[in-house]
Each structure stands twice: as C-alpha cells, then as structure tokens.
Design an enzyme around this catalytic site. Structure first.
Site, short mmCIF file in Angstrom:
data_model
loop_
_atom_site.label_atom_id
_atom_site.label_comp_id
_atom_site.label_asym_id
_atom_site.label_seq_id
_atom_site.Cartn_x
_atom_site.Cartn_y
_atom_site.Cartn_z
N CYS A 75 0.84 -1.19 0.00
CA CYS A 75 0.00 0.00 0.00
C CYS A 75 0.88 1.25 0.00
O CYS A 75 1.77 1.39 0.83
CB CYS A 75 -0.90 -0.04 1.23
SG CYS A 75 -1.29 1.53 1.95
N GLU A 76 0.63 2.14 -0.95
CA GLU A 76 1.52 3.30 -1.06
C GLU A 76 1.26 4.35 0.01
O GLU A 76 2.05 5.27 0.19
CB GLU A 76 1.43 3.92 -2.45
CG GLU A 76 0.12 4.60 -2.78
CD GLU A 76 0.09 5.13 -4.21
OE1 GLU A 76 0.86 4.62 -5.04
OE2 GLU A 76 -0.70 6.05 -4.46
N HIS A 77 0.15 4.23 0.73
CA HIS A 77 -0.12 5.20 1.79
C HIS A 77 0.60 4.87 3.08
O HIS A 77 0.93 5.75 3.86
CB HIS A 77 -1.63 5.28 2.07
CG HIS A 77 -2.41 5.86 0.93
ND1 HIS A 77 -3.72 5.56 0.68
CD2 HIS A 77 -2.03 6.72 -0.06
CE1 HIS A 77 -4.14 6.22 -0.38
NE2 HIS A 77 -3.12 6.92 -0.86
N HIS A 78 0.83 3.58 3.34
CA HIS A 78 1.42 3.17 4.61
C HIS A 78 2.67 2.30 4.44
O HIS A 78 3.31 1.95 5.41
CB HIS A 78 0.41 2.38 5.44
CG HIS A 78 -0.84 3.14 5.75
ND1 HIS A 78 -1.97 3.09 4.96
CD2 HIS A 78 -1.13 4.01 6.76
CE1 HIS A 78 -2.91 3.87 5.48
NE2 HIS A 78 -2.42 4.45 6.56
N GLN A 116 -4.90 -0.53 -4.52
CA GLN A 116 -5.63 -1.66 -5.10
C GLN A 116 -6.50 -1.22 -6.27
O GLN A 116 -6.59 -1.89 -7.30
CB GLN A 116 -6.48 -2.34 -4.02
CG GLN A 116 -7.20 -3.57 -4.54
CD GLN A 116 -7.98 -4.30 -3.46
OE1 GLN A 116 -7.64 -4.21 -2.29
NE2 GLN A 116 -9.01 -5.01 -3.86
N HIS A 144 -5.79 -5.73 3.63
CA HIS A 144 -4.81 -4.66 3.78
C HIS A 144 -4.31 -4.62 5.22
O HIS A 144 -5.10 -4.40 6.14
CB HIS A 144 -5.45 -3.31 3.43
CG HIS A 144 -5.77 -3.16 1.97
ND1 HIS A 144 -5.14 -2.25 1.16
CD2 HIS A 144 -6.61 -3.85 1.18
CE1 HIS A 144 -5.60 -2.36 -0.07
NE2 HIS A 144 -6.50 -3.33 -0.09
N CYS A 146 -2.73 -2.36 6.61
CA CYS A 146 -2.93 -1.04 7.22
C CYS A 146 -4.34 -0.92 7.80
O CYS A 146 -4.61 0.00 8.56
CB CYS A 146 -2.64 0.08 6.22
SG CYS A 146 -3.66 0.05 4.75
ZN ZN Z 1 -2.69 1.69 3.52
#
Ligand code: ZN
Length: 185
Positions: A75-78, A116, A144, A146
């Site tokens: 996941c590119e956010h976390h 995703q 996920h 995260c």
């Molecule tokens: Zn994430």
C-alpha cells in the site's frame, strides 16, 4: 534503485522511533531491507508489455478466465502489505496470452507502491492494449495490513475492486458471468 538511499532511510526511521541502531538484531536491517525492496518493488522497472508480448493466435472468442492468482503488493499510503487474489477475464480478438503470463502481469503491477483500485484498472488496461482484446475484466480481493493491524483493526475484512473494459463495460450479463465464475462473495 538506489540501495544506499534506502539504507540511509531505514536507519533514520529506526533512529526516529527511538531504536538503538547498533544493537545486534538491527545492525544489518537497513541492508536487508534494501535488498528486499529490490525484489518487492521490482515492478517499477517493468511493464506489462514484457509478459504479454508472447501471444498465440486463437479462434476462441469466448471468455478466458484465470482465477485465484495470489499476489502481494505494498500500500503506497502506509508501505504495509496488501495481498489476496486476482481474477482476470478477457475476450480475445484473435490473440491470446499464455496463462502464466497473466499471473506475471499481475506481478508487474503488484511489485510497486500501489493502490488496489489503480492496480485493478492497470491490469485490465494492459490486457486491452497488449492483446487488443474485445474486453477485459479484473477483480482483486485483498486484505490490507494497514486496516487489519492498525486503525480500525478488522482482521479478515477484504477489499474487493473491479474494473471492466470494452465489451465487459457494456454488457452486464458478461460481468455477472465472470463474477460467478470467480466465486467472489
Ligand atoms: Zn494503507
């Protein structure tokens, strides 16, 4: 990929959380992560044109389905993993790909910092472009980390994303057929 930068970054990160970067267990961690990132982000240097360039001529105009392709992405956010199954359907227009190449295509897009939703569309578009397919549809179902190890903590919950192109976008019955073959519930 710049391994030295990754190593510096991981060292800073460990210092930032208050760790002793010289203790035995952590001494090789920056280097270990740099080597691991080369593998799990290898898709950044690849395009779907590579696995999908080898095609076969086929008269088949029915739906071709490859389901339950296991994938692991980040996941590119976390920068935490999300992982699950990809299901792919397409309707060829004279050109079909080797079945293992669809799994390779999933890997190209999974092995990068990713969302995703975007990955779902990228796979569907790659099949349309590389195979000149009449239609393609992709379903990803993933857990996920995260969401499950922090925040709202819902272990086992899955995110399902769909993307339809060409005839799949126009024909609801086709979409329903594929969803039932994929067994997504
Ligand atoms: Zn994430």
């Amino acid at each position: 990929m710049d391994k030295d930068k990754i190593k510096q970054g991981v060292t800073l990160l460990l210092e930032g959380i208050g760790e002793d970067i010289d203790r035995e267990g952590l001494i090789d961690t920056p280097d270990r992560i740099a080597r691991m990132y080369e593998e799990i982000f290898a898709g950044l240097d690849q395009t779907a044109a590579e696995p999908l360039s080898k095609v076969f001529t086929a008269q088949n105009t029915d739906m071709i389905v490859e389901k339950d392709i296991t994938f692991y992405s980040m996941c590119e956010h976390h920068l935490l993993p999300f992982y699950g199954k990809a299901h792919i359907a397409y309707i060829p227009d004279g050109k079909v790909a080797g079945l293992s190449k669809l799994a390779r295509t999933v890997e190209v897009f999974a092995r990068r910092p990713q969302l995703q939703e975007r990955m779902t569309v990228q796979i569907a578009e790659a099949i349309m472009e590389q195979l000149n397919a009449k239609g393609s549809m992709v379903i990803l179902e993933a857990e996920h980390m995260c969401m499950t190890m922090r925040g709202i903590k819902k272990p086992g919950s899955k995110t399902v994303t769909l993307a339809s192109k060409g005839v799949f976008a126009e024909n609801e019955e086709l979409r329903r057929n594929f969803i039932s073959i994929a067994g997504v519930n």
